[in-house]
Design a protein around this motif. Structure first.
Motif, mmCIF file in Angstrom:
data_model
loop_
_atom_site.group_PDB
_atom_site.id
_atom_site.type_symbol
_atom_site.label_atom_id
_atom_site.label_comp_id
_atom_site.label_asym_id
_atom_site.label_seq_id
_atom_site.Cartn_x
_atom_site.Cartn_y
_atom_site.Cartn_z
ATOM 1 N N GLU A 161 -33.809 11.409 14.486
ATOM 2 C CA GLU A 161 -33.515 10.459 13.406
ATOM 3 C C GLU A 161 -32.556 9.369 13.876
ATOM 4 N N HIS A 162 -31.647 9.762 14.749
ATOM 5 C CA HIS A 162 -30.682 8.800 15.277
ATOM 6 C C HIS A 162 -31.401 7.666 16.026
ATOM 7 N N VAL A 163 -32.360 8.037 16.878
ATOM 8 C CA VAL A 163 -33.103 7.014 17.625
ATOM 9 C C VAL A 163 -33.923 6.152 16.656
ATOM 10 N N ALA A 164 -34.530 6.791 15.679
ATOM 11 C CA ALA A 164 -35.322 6.044 14.697
ATOM 12 C C ALA A 164 -34.443 5.034 13.971
ATOM 13 N N LYS A 165 -33.227 5.419 13.696
ATOM 14 C CA LYS A 165 -32.308 4.531 12.996
ATOM 15 C C LYS A 165 -31.863 3.389 13.920
ATOM 16 N N GLU A 166 -31.580 3.716 15.164
ATOM 17 C CA GLU A 166 -31.097 2.706 16.102
ATOM 18 C C GLU A 166 -32.168 1.678 16.455
ATOM 19 N N ILE A 167 -33.393 2.142 16.649
ATOM 20 C CA ILE A 167 -34.441 1.234 17.133
ATOM 21 C C ILE A 167 -35.513 0.997 16.068
ATOM 22 N N GLY A 168 -35.897 2.051 15.394
ATOM 23 C CA GLY A 168 -36.954 1.931 14.394
ATOM 24 C C GLY A 168 -37.853 3.146 14.515
ATOM 25 N N PRO A 169 -38.615 3.436 13.427
ATOM 26 C CA PRO A 169 -39.419 4.662 13.414
ATOM 27 C C PRO A 169 -40.420 4.762 14.562
ATOM 28 N N ILE A 170 -40.919 3.630 15.112
ATOM 29 C CA ILE A 170 -41.896 3.764 16.197
ATOM 30 C C ILE A 170 -41.276 4.393 17.435
ATOM 31 N N ALA A 171 -39.944 4.343 17.534
ATOM 32 C CA ALA A 171 -39.285 4.894 18.716
ATOM 33 C C ALA A 171 -38.798 6.328 18.492
#
Ligand code: WT7
Length: 654
Positions: free
Chosen positions: A590-600
């Motif tokens: 979830e952290h990565v999704a928040k930082e970059i966006g759900p595609i990541a």
């Protein structure tokens, strides 16, 4: 080369692929380019006299002032149609008003909840002029930058064209990107205004675009004003003096706004894309050359005719949406379908319902979508009348022969040629593709370079490799729609694209030509993943992971995935004393999704005590890729210690 395993699979399938599909005679007879002889003659003409060729093709646009010189090439910097003046918006809208097309439909739009809108070219003109006047009232002038962070609604296209009309450079940021990504892009482009919406619909949920914008603006010091389209009707806080409702601003705006005559090299847009370092690259495209390339390739590759109803399913946040939902088709006076939402909302047949409802004749989508359709089952398309389709397109990544055949048989009903189009954000236009009335296609091959494109497969020193052998795909001459630079970073532009292999444009793709000269693109050779048809930098994902306080080190790699092309697997080393757990995996995803966006959002997180490294400290991604691809069943907590020994051994072999 990256993804050694994926590559060998590909080589094998390439070797097995013997099927050839020649265009039907009825198709060829009516096509813009009718035969291989005609294609070869055009290609040779362009090769022998590139400037003469492109000068002829530039007549596809209306110019306010003719250019003095076709090309000025000062490697690696190109200028096209120097001294020429034009306006991209005028070419996409105004010029059709002087013809019968004034009442032709420009945009057939459908929102995810099922609401629809139809804009004729006349309507589009009025909306664009009013909004261009709004932009002027907000104080924007020629040369300023604006960020567009919107759902796929007609206002997004209106905003792009309104910018183009007054010489403001737009930077569209995909609505699926996070507040962080938006802020980075605002700052890099020094955007003065953000155009957004209260929210957008995706799979029945609301994407909180305005909330993300508010968050991004806390660290976007250059942004002075925000324009907000009311899309979902959610209650969103508006900051007085900074935020304005679109509908209030246009209420009193005049529908009269003359298009600004712009220099051919005037910057039309910046589009951020992933590179192999953490910092996204602002690919800069200018006006004349870009629009010539987009319009011409749209006409030739999609064999476009006035009676077509054309649907490119890409979001306008990607280059495909720029070149083949907006600039190319509208310059050609095409009727374009736009759909806001997900392909499986409310059911898995949403795309086929749309094809049937609007009688779509030309359909352009991505292999990752095709593989999803395959998985959902052919009973979904079979419920719909797809007989209006006459041509299918694919873009974004190599299409595996199995998906190609499914697309051909189930969607195209063996009637429609498939154009597998190879190109990049940087190329601006399709570069290698079949011409549907001319080229016999082979499933999985993007076939031949278009006229005006000189492509070659070479080794690291730039020497051509023999047919059948893999190498680097390069482009040997400048072309009109090529990127001009990376915004604000000429040096990075030079290094990334023109110095990897001397004096040619480096695509960073591996490819081969078969014995018939067909091009087979195998994928990226740098540390860039292709997840669901979109480039993702491993570095960017890694820096997002290490920004989490519990993570000390991370490595992101791709694993072949039947649907997405590549799935994102992350190897993570935790800070001392932190216990690995399923909950933590979820938290990091979830952290990565928040930082970059759900595609990541990583598909898989694996904890490890150490990462395998070379003696110089470089993470051995090739090894991690092998592990990610081959060891699906490794326990919850993988230790890579053994592999690092292996790594050292391997390194010594090299
Ligand atoms: C990369 C460019 C161009 C719009 C969508 C992606 C891969 C793209 C194909 C194709 C094989 C393809 C390449 C390329 N790619 N189309 N038909 N066959 N590979 O744009 O994000 O700039 O990515 O996508 O690896 O370099 P992008």
């Amino acid at each position: 080369m990256s993804a050694a395993t994926a590559e060998s699979v590909m080589i094998e399938s390439v070797l097995r692929e013997k099927r050839v599909f020649a265009p039907a005679a009825e198709f060829s007879q009516r096509a813009h380019i009718k035969s291989m002889d005609e294609y070869r003659a055009l290609w040779q003409r362009a090769y022998d006299d590139p400037e003469g060729f492109w000068a002829e093709q530039a007549a596809i646009l209306d110019w306010f002032r003719r250019w003095d010189k076709v090309l000025e090439w000062n490697e690696p910097f190109a200028k096209w149609f120097i001294g020429g003046q034009l306006n991209a918006c005028y070419n996409c809208v105004d010029r059709h008003l002087a013809t019968w097309r004034r009442n032709k439909v420009a945009i057939l739009w459908e929102g995810e909840p099922g609401d629809t809108r139809v804009l004729r070219y006349l309507d589009l003109h009025r909306e664009v002029c009013r909004f261009a006047n709004v932009l002027k009232q907000l104080g924007l002038t020629k040369g300023d930058r604006v960020t567009i962070y919107m759902p796929l609604i007609p206002e997004a296209v209106v905003a792009m064209l309104a910018c183009a009309r007054i010489g403001v450079t737009h930077s569209v940021v995909f609505g699926g990107f996070s507040a962080e990504a938006l802020a980075d892009r605002n700052n890099d482009a020094k955007a003065r205004v953000v155009i957004t919406a209260d929210g957008g619909y995706r799979r029945g949920k609301i994407v909180p675009l305005k909330a993300n914008t508010d968050q991004a603006l806390q660290r976007s010091p250059t942004v002075e004003k925000v324009v907000v389209v009311r899309r979902t009707g959610e209650n969103v806080p508006m900051t007085s003096g900074r935020d304005f409702w679109w509908h209030e601003l246009i209420a009193n705006a005049s529908p009269d706004c003359p298009p600004e005559p712009l220099d051919s090299e005037h910057p039309l847009f910046i589009l951020y894309t992933s590179g192999s370092t953490g910092k996204p690259k602002g690919v800069l495209h200018t006006t004349g050359g870009y629009l010539v390339g987009a319009a011409l390739t749209h006409k030739w590759v999609f064999d476009i005719r006035d009676e077509d109803t054309y649907w490119c399913t890409a979001d306008i946040g990607w280059v495909t949406g720029h070149s083949y939902s907006v600039y190319g088709p509208l310059a050609n006076g095409t009727t374009v379908v736009l759909y806001e939402g997900a392909p499986n909302h409310p059911r898995e047949d949403r795309f086929w319902e749309i094809v049937e409802r609007y009688r779509v004749s030309v359909f352009y989508t991505a292999p990752t979508a095709i593989r999803s359709f395959m998985r959902w089952g052919e009973h979904w398309p079979k419920q719909h009348d797809l007989s209006s389709l006459r041509l299918l397109g694919s873009v974004g990544e190599p299409i595996n022969p199995e998906a190609w055949m499914w697309y051909y048989e189930v969607i195209g009903q063996k009637r429609c040629p498939i154009v597998d189009t190879w190109w990049q954000t940087e190329t601006g236009m399709i570069m290698i593709s079949p011409l549907p009335g001319a080229t016999p296609t082979k499933p999985g091959s993007c076939t031949f370079p278009l006229p005006g494109v000189v492509a070659e497969i070479v080794d690291k020193q730039g020497r051509p490799v023999p047919r059948g052998q893999g190498g680097y795909l390069v482009i040997k001459r400048p072309w009109p729609a090529m990127l001009r630079t990376l915004y604000g970073d000429d040096e990075r532009y030079r290094k990334q694209y023109w110095e990897q292999i001397p004096h040619v444009y480096f695509t960073a793709d591996g490819a081969r030509q078969d014995e018939d000269g067909y091009f087979w693109v195998m994928g990226r050779v740098d540390d860039v993943l292709n997840v669901a048809g979109h480039r993702l930098s491993t570095m960017e994902v890694e820096s997002a992971l290490v920004s989490h306080p519990k993570v000390t080190e991370a490595a992101a790699v791709g694993r072949p995935d039947p649907i997405k092309g590549e799935a994102l697997v992350c190897f993570v080393t935790l800070a001392a004393g932190v216990q690995p757990s399923e909950a933590l995996k979820q938290e990091l995803r979830e952290h990565v999704a928040k930082e970059i966006g759900p595609i990541a959002r990583p598909d898989d997180i694996r904890f490890t005590d150490a990462l395998p490294k070379t003696r110089s400290g470089k993470i051995m991604r090739r090894l991690l890729r092998d592990i990610a691809a081959g060891r699906e069943t490794v326990g919850d907590i993988t230790t890579l210690e053994d592999y690092s020994v292996l790594a050292r051994l391997r390194e010594e072999e090299e």
